[in-house]
Structure formats: structure tokens, C-alpha cells
Design an enzyme around this catalytic site. Sequence first.
Site, PDB file in Angstrom:
ATOM      1  N   ALA A 129       0.846  -1.194   0.000  1.00 31.29           N
ATOM      2  CA  ALA A 129       0.000   0.000   0.000  1.00 31.29           C
ATOM      3  C   ALA A 129       0.880   1.243   0.000  1.00 31.29           C
ATOM      4  O   ALA A 129       2.103   1.152  -0.186  1.00 31.29           O
ATOM      5  CB  ALA A 129      -0.934  -0.016   1.202  1.00 31.29           C
ATOM      6  N   ASN A 130       0.287   2.405   0.172  1.00 28.10           N
ATOM      7  CA  ASN A 130       1.045   3.652   0.267  1.00 28.10           C
ATOM      8  C   ASN A 130       0.401   4.538   1.324  1.00 28.10           C
ATOM      9  O   ASN A 130      -0.626   4.186   1.903  1.00 28.10           O
ATOM     10  CB  ASN A 130       1.123   4.341  -1.107  1.00 28.10           C
ATOM     11  N   ARG A 131       0.984   5.702   1.564  1.00 30.11           N
ATOM     12  CA  ARG A 131       0.581   6.538   2.696  1.00 30.11           C
ATOM     13  C   ARG A 131      -0.559   7.500   2.408  1.00 30.11           C
ATOM     14  O   ARG A 131      -0.833   8.387   3.204  1.00 30.11           O
ATOM     15  CB  ARG A 131       1.781   7.343   3.205  1.00 30.11           C
ATOM     16  N   SER A 132      -1.226   7.370   1.259  1.00 36.79           N
ATOM     17  CA  SER A 132      -2.339   8.293   0.975  1.00 36.79           C
ATOM     18  C   SER A 132      -3.434   8.186   2.040  1.00 36.79           C
ATOM     19  O   SER A 132      -3.881   7.092   2.382  1.00 36.79           O
ATOM     20  CB  SER A 132      -2.932   7.966  -0.397  1.00 36.79           C
TER      21      SER A 132
ATOM     22  N   ALA B 287      -4.012   7.698  -5.078  1.00 41.27           N
ATOM     23  CA  ALA B 287      -2.612   7.260  -5.174  1.00 41.27           C
ATOM     24  C   ALA B 287      -2.644   5.780  -5.535  1.00 41.27           C
ATOM     25  O   ALA B 287      -2.569   4.898  -4.675  1.00 41.27           O
ATOM     26  CB  ALA B 287      -1.900   7.491  -3.844  1.00 41.27           C
TER      27      ALA B 287
END
Length: 218
Positions: free
Chosen positions: A33-36, A99
Site C-alpha cells: 500500500a502507500n501513505r495516501s 494514489a
Amino acid sequence: AQALAGPQRLAGRHAIVTAGPTHEAIDPVRYLANRSSGKQGYAVAGALAALGCRVTLVSGPVALPTPAGCDRVDVVSARDMAAAVESALPADIAVMVAAVADWRVEAAGAKLKKKGAPPALTLVENPDILAGIAAPGPRRPRLVVGFAAETETTREHAQAKRVRKNADWIVANDVSGDVFGGDANLVHLVTGSGVEDWPPLPKAEVARRLAARIADAL
Ligand code: CTP
Ligand code: CA
């Protein structure tokens, strides 16, 4: 209520907004995943709805309440998000704030076990949802806006992305500071006629300005 809501400049229009991260399964219990946080995308969806627009908010996994007046479609992976965007067409406006994970994992069917050498993850490129919706054709929304988070040469990278993905506008987000999960944003609006530098603004204010510009453009 009507007076408080202000002019319904986007009444009768439909916008598709993507927001949040995507999660890409590694196995049934793990993901990339990512930090969005989804905050900017949710603010854009709410700001369009406040102008009377019908909004389909296609959202990755986030912990945010649905903005007033938006129809929310929850998705997990980039491929789910691409399918949900496709199903929401036709639209007059598309604002792709999500994102999206650039790569997915060739996921294992069963949970990976900690024995022997660590597993090697094979990454596969995800579909580009923005480029897909912005491609010329009868179903292309009249105005397609992308977001681009950059840490260096923000304007140049964003201009190149606008052309490469056939987007009308790119909101270039300077993420060299501390913006992930925060409430302020430093953005540049990249259009066919050049680059506008906006002052540092709360995400809600970036969203209101963008929605007003979208209403001007239609
Ligand atoms: N985007 C998308 N689908 C993808 C990747 C990106 O729709 N698979 C959209 C994002 O929602 C955003 C825009 O494309 O509106 C720019 O995303 P960005 O990650 O900056 O672009 P990339 O082409 O993935 O380039 P980079 O290598 O800088 O990540
Ligand atoms: Ca990317």
C-alpha cells in the site's frame, strides 16, 4: 438551505472522483500500500457536490466519512478501481486523486510461510486509470484532471504527465514537505496554457478552488 449551499454551478453534471490508496494483495493476509490518507480526494468530491454536481466517489481503503452529496463506491485494488471508474461512466468531469499502486504482486493463493529463504515478490504493472479515461473516444469526460505527487522538479514532471496521459489539467502536488496525512497542500495547476503556482492552502481550500475552476471551464 439553498442560500447556504451557494450557487449550484455544476447542477446536472456528473463527476467521477478517485481517492485514497489502493491495496495490492501479496497473499490472503498481506498487502502492498502507500501513505495516501484520501483527504484531498474526499475534499475534491465534497467541493464538487457543494456546487450541485452529482459525484461518484471511487474510494480505496481509507478511514474517512463520505462527503455530503456523494455516491461512494469502495474498492481495494487498482484493478477494482479501474473497473469501478469504467462502470461509473459516462461523466462530464473526472478527477483522479487516488494514489494508485503502480504495481501489483503476483499474489500467492495461500498465506506465505516463514520457512527457508524469504519469498521473492514478482511485481506486475497496474493499469493506468487516468490514461485510460483520458484517452480520446466518445466516452471521454469533457474535463479530465489528474493529480501528481512529486518530490523534485514538480512542474516539469507534471507537465510531462499531462501530455503523456492526455489529461486536460494536472494538479501537481509538491510532497517534498510533510503533507501525507496532513491538512495543508502546496500545489501548482498545470493546464494547456501554462503553470499556476498556488499558495500553501488547506486541502479543503485547494478542493474549493479546483471545483470553482472546473465550474468556470465547463
Ligand atoms: N494514476 C492512475 N492509475 C495508475 C497510476 C496513476 O490513474 N495506475 C493517476 C493518479 O491518480 C494521478 C496521476 O495518474 O492522477 C498521476 O499519478 P502518478 O503516480 O504521479 O503518475 P505515474 O504515471 O504513476 O508516475 P510515477 O512514476 O511518478 O509514479
Ligand atoms: Ca505512480
